[in-house]
Design an enzyme around this catalytic site. Sequence first.
Site, PDB file in Angstrom:
ATOM      1  N   GLU A   1      45.351  36.454  33.425  1.00  0.00           N
ATOM      2  CA  GLU A   1      44.927  35.189  34.025  1.00  0.00           C
ATOM      3  C   GLU A   1      43.416  35.092  33.890  1.00  0.00           C
ATOM      4  OE1 GLU A   1      46.065  34.240  38.064  1.00  0.00           O
ATOM      5  OE2 GLU A   1      48.011  35.206  37.812  1.00  0.00           O
TER       6      GLU A   1
ATOM      7  N   GLU B   1      49.156  40.375  41.570  1.00  0.00           N
ATOM      8  CA  GLU B   1      47.968  40.534  42.421  1.00  0.00           C
ATOM      9  C   GLU B   1      48.285  41.273  43.719  1.00  0.00           C
ATOM     10  OE1 GLU B   1      45.180  36.936  40.864  1.00  0.00           O
ATOM     11  OE2 GLU B   1      46.294  36.535  42.682  1.00  0.00           O
TER      12      GLU B   1
HETATM   13  C1  BGP Z   1      45.719  33.769  41.082  1.00  0.00           C
HETATM   14  C2  BGP Z   1      47.212  33.625  41.163  1.00  0.00           C
HETATM   15  C3  BGP Z   1      47.771  32.457  40.469  1.00  0.00           C
HETATM   16  C4  BGP Z   1      46.865  31.257  40.338  1.00  0.00           C
HETATM   17  C5  BGP Z   1      45.398  31.576  40.229  1.00  0.00           C
HETATM   18  C6  BGP Z   1      44.451  30.433  40.458  1.00  0.00           C
HETATM   19  O1  BGP Z   1      45.235  34.366  42.247  1.00  0.00           O
HETATM   20  O2  BGP Z   1      47.878  34.764  40.621  1.00  0.00           O
HETATM   21  O3  BGP Z   1      49.032  32.217  41.005  1.00  0.00           O
HETATM   22  O4  BGP Z   1      47.202  30.254  41.176  1.00  0.00           O
HETATM   23  O5  BGP Z   1      44.997  32.593  41.064  1.00  0.00           O
HETATM   24  O6  BGP Z   1      44.264  30.224  41.831  1.00  0.00           O
HETATM   25  P1  BGP Z   1      44.452  28.837  42.507  1.00  0.00           P
HETATM   26  O7  BGP Z   1      45.791  28.361  42.098  1.00  0.00           O
HETATM   27  O8  BGP Z   1      44.355  29.089  43.958  1.00  0.00           O
HETATM   28  O9  BGP Z   1      43.357  28.001  41.992  1.00  0.00           O
END
Ligand code: BGP
Length: 486
Positions: free
Chosen positions: A382, A178
Amino acid sequence: MKKAKFPKDFLWGGAVAATQCEGAWNRDGKGETMLDHCTTGNKEHPRMVTDTIDSRYSYPTHNGCHQYERFEEDIALYEEMGFKTYRLSINWARIYPNGDDLEPNRAGVEHYRKLFECCREHGIEPTVTMTHYDMPWNLCVKYGGWSNRRVIDFFLRYARTLFTEYKGLVTRWLTFNEINFGTVTYGEIVTSGIIPKNRQVVMDDPSAAPEEKSKRFLALHNEFVASAKTVQLGHEIDPKNQIGCMQCGFTYYPLTSKPEDVLAAQHDMEIWNYYCMDVQCKGKYPYWAKRFWEDNGICFDIPKGDLEEIKKGIVDFISFSYYKSDCSTATGSSKQNSGTNFGFPNPNLKQTAWGWGIDPQGLRYLMNEFYARYELPLMIVENGIGEFETKEADGRIHDQNRIHYLRDHILAVRDAIRDGVPVIGYTPWSAIDIVSAGTGEMKKRYGFIYVDADDFGNGSYNRYRKDSFYWYQRVISTNGEDLSDI
Ligand code: BGP
């Protein structure tokens, strides 16, 4: 339900990040990372970055979900689900504990070799992120993170070690997780390794001065150069390597049909998605970058030769995350809080418990946008829903919301494939319950596998199959044809 049209070799799987799942934060020679200094927060209270590890706070990465020692058990469960690929990351500070070391930490190198071999033995191909929020703390403190150009060489040394040590074991790589979060305060901290002045991990700090923004965009520039050189190096070491960028996919709609809101949405799409993607996928800064820098007082030098390097290091494919969509408006202020929340909520969408607007069609929209612009294959690395969940007395976890969320997004992917978008694979977030990056909570659960642990490191850490585990098993075994409830 219409027949799915997923390609035969479609890569179904699941995703995690080392800092969120491994734990063992100071074992076997590993150095500290930025995230190791981030406390547990929640949706009301931002995570804090502390200068030392302070016993008054809890640090969720120190435990993760204990995957460092339990990876064999987890990979066996992934095989049971039918994973074709496992998207995971290497923790930079396990390989180079201080970031600027001359030699790698052999224990770290061997740990990941075992992990990748284990994946292969279970018929699972690793898809590996080189850095996912794990900048060695020493680089943050001593060099100011990516705002220092010297970090490019440290990263290349690290990349060379990975490509050489894991040649043949890993061929699908993602450079920076990201990377586009680097355009705001959140990414400046977690990706670019710049310690925030108020020590708070917030999405964006509206009080950031032009000098601070300049530093942020300089850091991003250095990451672009490192990424481009890494792509070239990876191809040189093994022509079989496929190296992708990794973007947080942002879908923005105008809040109203007012022309100024339409322009605001276009602007948000540009900054959040295309600022980085143009560089990594087209090999050049977008045509509007100059005006954007001028309007925001952003000023940094681009040394001779950098733009040529960037041109030579275009990625092989685009990987991205997608969770939600938001609205843009020229008049209202956007909603920003402690976690990873941003943008203006869409009144037409249902939201998750953490306020993220659920929008499967936004995924199809984005996939078409990305492909139309870059004509590179896409991989969704993701996608998922964070939920509060409890284990029933019989050990079952009924995560129907997750099943519905994933089903609707898989249908959107299928539609995009039918639109003509080439898609390599789909690895939902997350393969197993891990700590949240935004809030540091364990109770914001995303996995197919439940982990018995709370926000503060208490629990047995035993694994339990959720209902979605069995559902996804069937989705994979039918190559996306059977998406019905179980
Ligand atoms: C993305 C990241 C992840 C993951 C996901 C969910 O931005 O790459 O690492 O954590 O989001 O977000 P969160 O964990 O804040 O719910």
